[in-house]
Design a protein around this motif. Structure first.
Motif, PDB file in Angstrom:
ATOM      1  N   MET A  33       0.818  -1.216   0.000  1.00 26.20           N
ATOM      2  CA  MET A  33       0.000   0.000   0.000  1.00 26.20           C
ATOM      3  C   MET A  33       0.857   1.273   0.000  1.00 26.20           C
ATOM      4  N   PRO A  34       0.548   2.224  -0.892  1.00 29.17           N
ATOM      5  CA  PRO A  34       1.237   3.516  -0.817  1.00 29.17           C
ATOM      6  C   PRO A  34       0.772   4.271   0.428  1.00 29.17           C
ATOM      7  N   GLU A  35       1.635   5.157   0.928  1.00 26.01           N
ATOM      8  CA  GLU A  35       1.329   5.830   2.198  1.00 26.01           C
ATOM      9  C   GLU A  35      -0.016   6.562   2.191  1.00 26.01           C
ATOM     10  N   GLY A  36      -0.393   7.087   1.024  1.00 27.11           N
ATOM     11  CA  GLY A  36      -1.654   7.843   0.934  1.00 27.11           C
ATOM     12  C   GLY A  36      -2.894   7.014   1.238  1.00 27.11           C
ATOM     13  N   GLY A  37      -2.741   5.681   1.218  1.00 28.06           N
ATOM     14  CA  GLY A  37      -3.907   4.830   1.446  1.00 28.06           C
ATOM     15  C   GLY A  37      -4.242   4.600   2.909  1.00 28.06           C
TER      16      GLY A  37
ATOM     17  N   ARG B 224       3.153   8.444  -4.134  1.00 28.17           N
ATOM     18  CA  ARG B 224       2.828   8.311  -2.706  1.00 28.17           C
ATOM     19  C   ARG B 224       1.354   7.943  -2.539  1.00 28.17           C
ATOM     20  N   ARG B 225       0.582   8.138  -3.612  1.00 23.74           N
ATOM     21  CA  ARG B 225      -0.846   7.816  -3.534  1.00 23.74           C
ATOM     22  C   ARG B 225      -1.230   6.789  -4.597  1.00 23.74           C
ATOM     23  N   GLY B 226      -0.261   6.029  -5.050  1.00 22.02           N
ATOM     24  CA  GLY B 226      -0.569   5.015  -6.046  1.00 22.02           C
ATOM     25  C   GLY B 226       0.641   4.195  -6.369  1.00 22.02           C
ATOM     26  N   GLY B 242      -6.702   8.288  -1.733  1.00 29.96           N
ATOM     27  CA  GLY B 242      -5.279   8.294  -1.445  1.00 29.96           C
ATOM     28  C   GLY B 242      -4.564   7.048  -1.945  1.00 29.96           C
ATOM     29  N   ASP B 243      -5.274   6.196  -2.655  1.00 29.23           N
ATOM     30  CA  ASP B 243      -4.670   4.931  -3.099  1.00 29.23           C
ATOM     31  C   ASP B 243      -5.315   4.474  -4.405  1.00 29.23           C
TER      32      ASP B 243
END
Lengths: 501, 501
Positions: A33-37, B224-226, B242-243
């Motif tokens: 998972m990217p941090e934004g998730g 960072r979001r994908g 965010g993902d």
């Protein structure tokens, strides 16, 4: 009744699928998972668990279980359907006893406590997290109070993960174990310390991962039904009986970190992968208890993975992967390095012999807190005192002491630690039974053959999933009840020889 | 009313979370899942969608929407809350009109049909799948029948993904487009064919992936979001704002496959990533229609990614990654290779100019089948006839013809194809508006700067999510209604210059 049973299975499968989905969301959170998730992911996992809880506590499920009571009693107690109804009823009854409002406030509290713990540990300041831990203790007692009729206040918390176990039984077992371990550790640590620099060289990550996967493939981990990825903390997780995954982490300056965590998690995974496919989607398709689960990870990691026959086969192969690091290191030096016993402060880094002392002291401190004999504010002192008496060493800081493990800061106080030592005890007992049934197991292991052992574990333990309780299983498999003797025999023999005691 | 609105949002977020979880299970299925997970995974995804459907069709949600009707009418029509209530009502009303029994039988049917299609395509035998496709046609009509009052039987199926669009509007639009494209293709293909061997050399996978990620990072895809992973078919999927993830596939003997699919999917992803965070967890946090979504993937892939200014910047960088393959190939040769127009049989491999003819003929055949003018048994002949008349080329086999696309074999007949050409039309219209607002966009692109364009798209399109319908959005953004002129201008200008027509 057949229709009711089908309806029960359908409902249980829905609940299972919600938990499996939540498990995949958690796995992804720790791996890709990217941090934004992060923010939405926490909410989504909570939503899935919440829906599963609603489905598990649905009145209609309760009525279905009532309707099936006489049917269950008409079945042979050993039948799969009887076991399914029994396990489902146990889970239903546990769930309905705990008010939803308690779950909500407790999960909010643990989320906050976890974050405070991270900061308090970094700042090495127990006082920051102390009030939260005091509240956790209150909540742990409140949770126990929903299950009246227990003998010890820790019993419901222990029973939740190790059905049938009680504080009293464990205190007797662990007390005896401790009595024998303390002098063993004493005797070993009076010897010259083992030199383990050979495993503390630079070992590139890619080669470590490849070797670990080669090992577990040979042990019997089926990569068509699982995989290994990297994560900050190693774990095993399951999405179905055909998809069981493990994770590991690599330290390039320590060969033992990834390798033994890989074998450990593969042990957990092989247990789940060995459960009979006929239980898929039902609550029977799980390991029977935390202790039995831990027995399988530790059997493969320690009894097999740190044994002479294992390395008779694998050491030349390991030397080929790391010729510049291990080419000149002989097998005996390596074997001694991976079995080095020392007084240390961190449970997760501890060797086979001292490990249980770390666990038992936590267990005793938990009971003391739950009983009200020990206040949270006195916990750091009590911790130091027990390290002094049991391990002859005292942490200089609370970060290395009472704040080292996440457990109390992310869940209840009570119920989380006993499985580790129970697992060790059981691993000795199961392995002794396997050797009685197949006296040539260790000769096979020395040839790199693990099929006989794996097959014996599948037949006797894995395939049954949650059909038998841990107590029933131990009785069936070993012909006796839970006992520390085989495990103590194993430890004593191995380390008497190794340290020439 | 505030409390009711909060209750609505809470319910919608639960539904959102179930779909997001199902999306992660699907993503995992296409990327990392071991083969053994397949069976349970299908069931688990179905369980999550089923629960989401139950929650969406819950009477209490309907009553909540009723209660909120007067509140909605009291709000400015342009307000977020009014849009939320409108979109939620639309989804609720659509969902309750379709009986659960229909959904169950139709999803069983499509699962079977998909498997039969895989075999029929491999055997190149349309007759194997024909009876299933006939049933699909019946089901497609039945689905439409749950939405009485339409003008054309395809309208409800189209409206589901492209709200406000109708068969009549699309026929007019596509008919005019086809009338102009057929002679353009004719004129181009009378020229000497372009030599595209420079992109058909061996390009190692790792370098292709690294270059593609470099490109989309520069376009504005936020890692960072994908993230990007590999899968058998490229797709974009979202778990939260965010993902948002994309996948690609690499052909080592074709540089264009991974690169343009990466830019295409990144275009979809940047749309989702650009939606205002205030809509998180609600149905407003989605692209507004399939057509508008496709306009963003195609704008980035084709109008930007296959343009001269884009390669003015990136070509020297690509040459550095592949010096032995492209060191001696000049920019013009490369530019012509990636924009080669040819009469071909496979839609997904088609160039910008012929692509729409592939789509329009499928759309026309769908309408003919739904109207009853074309029987499924005559579909292969009709297919060949349209390829002959529109593209001047006839598939030798049904595998290369009527069985090439998965769409009809995995979903309804009707509703799936129009978005591709709508997307192209809209990409031209939106890009022209962006250039009017920022005349220096292409000079910036030639310097590798995409911020102005990306920002304009965010402000005008992305941030609004599903707040405005496609029609409203086009009107707001371009000041006019949907029109093919900007797109035809773009195509004509680009290809007249390229082919010296």
């Amino acid at each position: 009744m057949e229709a009711r049973l089908q309806e029960l299975k359908k409902r249980l499968t829905e609940i299972n699928d919600l938990h499996a989905a939540a498990a995949l969301l958690s796995w992804d959170q720790s791996t890709y998972m990217p941090e934004g998730g992060a923010e939405a992911r926490g909410r989504q996992i909570a939503t899935l668990h919440q829906l599963a809880h609603e489905k598990l506590t649905d009145d209609r499920l309760g009525r279905l279980l009532d309707d099936l009571k006489s049917y269950e009693q008409s079945l042979p107690p050993d039948s799969d359907d009887a076991a399914l109804i029994r396990v489902a009823r146990r889970e239903y009854e546990r769930a309905v006893k705990v008010p939803a409002s308690f779950i909500a406030k407790f999960s909010n509290h643990t989320a906050t406590t976890y974050n405070v713990w991270v900061k308090a540990k970094a700042a090495d300041d127990f006082s920051l997290v102390r009030p939260y831990l005091e509240q956790t203790l209150e909540y742990s007692r409140e949770l126990a109070s929903f299950f009246p009729g227990y003998e010890h206040i820790a019993d419901p918390l222990i029973d939740y993960v190790d059905e049938g176990m009680t504080a009293k039984k464990l205190q007797a077992l662990f007390g005896e174990l401790r009595k024998r371990l303390v002098p063993l550790v004493q005797a070993i640590t009076e010897q010259e310390p083992v030199n383990d620099t050979c495993v503390r060289q630079h070992f590139p990550e890619r080669d470590q991962l490849a070797f670990g996967e080669l090992v577990i493939r040979q042990l019997g981990f089926d990569f068509r039904r699982g995989r290994q990825d990297k994560s900050p903390h190693p774990f095993m997780t399951k999405f179905s009986l055909g998809d069981v995954r493990i994770t590991t982490r690599v330290k390039e300056n320590d060969l033992t970190e990834a390798l033994f965590s890989t074998i450990h998690e593969a042990g957990h995974a092989m247990y789940e992968l060995g459960i009979s496919k006929k239980y898929e989607g039902t609550p029977l398709a799980n390991g029977t208890s935390s202790g039995v689960h831990e027995s399988q990870s530790r059997l493969w990691e320690n009894i097999v993975g740190r044994s002479r026959p294992f390395w008779r086969h694998f050491y030349p192969r390991l030397q080929k992967v790391f010729p510049s690091q291990l080419g000149d290191v002989d097998e005996e030096t390596f074997y001694r390095a991976i079995n080095k016993v020392e007084r240390s402060l961190i449970r997760t880094d501890a060797d086979e012999v001292t490990y249980n002392l770390h666990v038992i002291l936590r267990f005793d401190l938990e009971l003391a807190m739950l009983e009200g004999r020990l206040a949270v504010r006195n916990l750091p002192d009590a911790w130091r005192e027990r390290y002094r008496s049991d391990l002859g060493i005292v942490p200089a800081t609370d970060s290395m002491g009472v704040m080292q493990d996440v457990h109390w800061y992310a869940d209840t106080i009570g119920g989380a630690f006993q499985c580790y030592t129970l697992g060790n005890i059981l691993s000795g007992q199961f392995y002794a039974a396997a050797k009685r049934a197949n006296p040539h197991i260790e000769e096979e292991i020395a040839r790199g053959e693990f099929g006989t052992l794996h097959q014996w574990l599948k037949e006797n333990i894995y395939q049954h999933g949650k059909k038998y309780t841990a107590d029933e299983l131990v009785q069936r498999v070993t012909g006796e009840s839970l006992s520390i003797e085989p495990y103590m025999d194993y430890l004593t023999k191995k380390y008497t020889e190794l340290y020439e005691l």
